[in-house]
Design an enzyme around this catalytic site. Structure first.
Site, short mmCIF file in Angstrom:
data_model
loop_
_atom_site.label_atom_id
_atom_site.label_comp_id
_atom_site.label_asym_id
_atom_site.label_seq_id
_atom_site.Cartn_x
_atom_site.Cartn_y
_atom_site.Cartn_z
CB CYS A 97 -0.98 0.04 1.16
SG CYS A 97 -1.36 -1.52 1.91
NE ARG B 200 2.63 -8.79 5.70
CZ ARG B 200 1.36 -8.98 5.34
NH1 ARG B 200 0.63 -9.88 5.96
NH2 ARG B 200 0.84 -8.25 4.38
CD GLN C 281 -0.42 -8.65 -0.07
OE1 GLN C 281 0.06 -7.55 -0.34
NE2 GLN C 281 -1.18 -8.84 0.97
CG ASP D 281 -1.97 -5.52 -2.77
OD1 ASP D 281 -3.19 -5.45 -2.55
OD2 ASP D 281 -1.10 -5.08 -2.00
CG HIS E 199 -3.57 -0.40 -2.77
ND1 HIS E 199 -2.41 -1.06 -3.05
CD2 HIS E 199 -3.95 -0.80 -1.53
CE1 HIS E 199 -2.09 -1.82 -2.02
NE2 HIS E 199 -3.00 -1.68 -1.09
CE LYS F 126 -12.21 -8.22 8.19
NZ LYS F 126 -11.06 -8.93 8.65
CG HIS G 85 -6.16 -1.83 1.25
ND1 HIS G 85 -4.84 -1.55 1.42
CD2 HIS G 85 -6.83 -0.93 1.99
CE1 HIS G 85 -4.72 -0.52 2.24
NE2 HIS G 85 -5.91 -0.13 2.60
ZN ZN Z 1 -3.15 -2.51 0.76
#
Ligand code: ZN
Ligand code: ZN
Length: 624
Positions: free
Chosen positions: A358, A387, A405, A407, A409, A492, A538
């Protein structure tokens, strides 16, 4: 004799003499074969032997309900401890809870082997057959301490849990008893259908600095058939285990020298990942996403601003500090503890492996001035993050320390939230459809109305929550609202997929965020000529490529559909003279984008067929 009124689940109110037990009420209401092993009185769980002396409502807990299974499991843990104590009189029982799939009990004792479980299981069945009554006994603190005087673990629990002078209860079956609040099954004959599954070391209170214990795991079911079914499912899960299949099918490799929890995608596994990425990228372009690439590290300051550091540093790799600075600090005699402190307080700078994509995407948004005409801005990246999972929690591809990910945004105006959330959900649905994951449910995480931990304006929250609800409802699958499950920064949506053998996996999420745009002071120019704050969404439909592939391997039991399978065609030769032709055919197929391999080795044709049969979906070999 005083009478009481007991309300039953169907609303009937019966009158009984005070002093009647739950068991008597339930037998009276439902007949002898009621199948209940405990009861709820005014909504609270009690033993069947619980005595009623006031007006109340009573509901039986059946052994096949969620609550019933929990009681059954916890009762089986007691039975396990009783059996272990008979076979190993020097062992000390510590704790033994019900867990998701069964139960365990931890003992302070000399290590035992898997092969010892058989005898313990036999003893458990013998004790179950003897049909001991399971009895609840209330004791004063003094009596409790007396009962557990030889067991320092139980004394520690008493010290921790009990206020001075408070008593508690024990549960007794035969001569054996345990410190426990219950409730439990009425007698041990309810625990006939058990299976001990494994033994492993564990630490007292999960603390590696405390005593090492022996943990024994087991299963219990209310009926013989249910137990058989559970064992079959476990067997099936074992066969599908992605760690085993991943190795057999050469899909990925984990190498201790590279590091725990770090996945090496081998060529065959990389094909699957690439196909998935291509598939999703196609839909991203269709939905108007823009692809970006960002580095694997960023400055500590960036994560201080985003709030990921130092708050989540436990779950991150330690920061990287520049060499010159490190040397200077070392020359000044700085200790490791001081160094870590300096980093936390921000007195020195360093870099971090990115725990989230992000902040990088936010910086791309902020790199230009944005107007309402540019929104929504949808930035997508297959971004790798790191992580620090505890080594005990790392497992195959599903719990790892580095993962990519799928991912994205979305930077949107307040009014665009509903439509964009819907778009995110559509994407998840397309993926699930394509992969034949038809059995899934949706959780909508909303804020807890009684808490004030949430950032942002309540009226905006209401709107975003409504958008999430509407999006979930539009899917036509079961969905549930869960109050208090929102993050502090926004509501979410989570997707929970059930696989063919009934296990649930939490995969994609969509998350509305009011917090990061605030922290990074993001703005856009509205049609009114004023600066406004965008909202971020996200979302990661797969979650992570590693975890998703792990789940897919198990979902397909390694037999991938043709579009995903690493090799779509194997050409095998009988003898040397076929090799040239096989190669020619392979070339022709490759021209058509078919993944093909030639095996021109000397191995016997039967052996070759056997080898490739293992690598291909079963349907490819029908009729051979
Ligand atoms: Zn994010
Ligand atoms: Zn207990």
């Amino acid at each position: 004799m005083s009478m009481i009124h007991v309300t039953l689940p169907d609303g009937t109110v019966n009158e009984y003499a005070a002093g009647i037990t739950c068991a008597e009420v339930i037998t009276d209401a439902m007949g002898k074969k009621h199948g209940c092993l405990a009861a709820k009185v005014n909504g609270t769980e009690y033993d069947m032997s619980h005595v009623l002396d006031e007006n109340c409502s009573v509901e039986g807990i059946r052994s096949d309900s969620d609550e019933g299974i929990h009681i059954l499991r916890h009762s089986a843990a007691h039975l396990l401890a009783q059996a272990v104590m008979e076979l190993y009189p020097d062992a000390l029982p510590t704790i033994g809870p019900a867990i998701d799939r069964g139960f365990y009990y931890d003992f302070a004792m000399e290590p035992i082997a898997e092969s010892d479980l058989k005898a313990i299981e036999k003893k458990m069945k013998e004790l179950a057959r003897r049909n001991f009554t399971v009895e609840r006994v209330e004791l004063s603190e003094e009596d409790l301490r007396e009962h557990f005087i030889d067991n320092p673990y139980k004394i520690e629990i008493i010290d921790d849990k009990l206020e001075d002078g408070d008593g508690s209860t024990i549960y007794k079956q035969g001569e054996w008893y345990d410190l426990c609040l219950g409730p439990h099954v009425p007698n041990t004959s309810r625990l006939m259908f058990i299976k001990l599954t494994s033994v492993s070391p564990a630490y007292w209170r999960g603390d590696q600095d405390r005593e090492q214990l022996v943990r024994i795991y087991g299963l219990v079911e209310p009926t013989k058939d249910a137990l058989r079914e559970t064992l079959h499912r476990m067997e099936e899960a074992k066969k599908r285990d992605h760690r085993k299949l991943g190795k057999d099918l050469q899909l990925f490799h984990i190498d201790e020298e590279v590091g725990q929890g770090l996945i090496l995608w081998t060529p065959r596994g990389a094909v699957i990942r690439q196909e998935l990425q291509d598939f999703i990228s196609h839909h991203l372009r269709r939905q108007g996403y823009k692809q970006v690439f960002t580095p694997h590290i960023g400055k500590l300051d960036l994560y201080r601003k985003s709030g990921h550091f130092p708050y989540y540093q436990e779950s991150q790799y330690p920061p990287l500090v520049e060499r010159d600075l490190m040397k200077k600090l070392a020359d000044e005699g700085c200790t490791c503890g001081e160094l870590s402190n300096l980093m936390r307080t921000g007195e020195i700078e360093g870099y971090m492996l990115k725990p989230m994509n992000c902040p990088h995407h936010i910086k791309i948004y902020a790199s230009q001035s944005r107007s309402y005409r540019n929104l929504p801005l949808r930035l997508a990246e297959f971004g790798t993050v790191y992580r620090w999972e505890q080594s005990g929690e790392i497992s195959g591809m599903t719990r790892v320390r580095g993962f990519t990910q799928d991912d994205a945004h979305l930077f949107v105006t307040e009014d665009q939230i509903a439509e964009e959330v819907l778009g995110c959900i559509e994407l998840v649905q397309i993926i699930f459809d394509k992969l034949g994951m038809s059995d899934y449910r949706v959780r909508v995480g909303l804020r807890d109305p009684d808490s004030d931990k949430y950032v942002g304006d309540p009226a905006r929250w209401d709107k975003a929550e409504e958008a999430c609800r509407a999006a979930a409802a539009s899917l036509g699958v079961p969905w549930a609202e869960e109050e208090g499950e929102a993050a502090f920064y926004g509501p979410k949506i989570d997707f929970v997929v059930k696989d063919v053998i009934g296990r649930e996996w939490q995969l994609g999420t969509v998350q509305v965020d009011y917090n990061l745009p605030e922290r990074f002071d993001l703005t856009y120019m509205g049609s009114d000529g004023e600066h406004h704050r965008p909202v971020m969404i996200h979302r990661a439909p797969f979650g992570s490529m590693e975890r998703f592939c792990g789940v897919l391997i198990e979902h397909f039991a390694g037999k991938f559909p043709t579009w995903l399978t690493p090799t779509q065609c194997h050409i095998i030769t009988l003898g040397e003279r076929h090799e040239a032709y096989a190669t020619k055919v392979a070339h022709a197929l490759r021209e058509h984008d078919i993944r093909v391999e030639v095996d021109a080795t000397d191995a016997h044709i039967k052996k070759k067929i056997k080898t490739y049969r293992k690598l291909q979906p079963a349907s490819c070999f029908e009729g051979t």
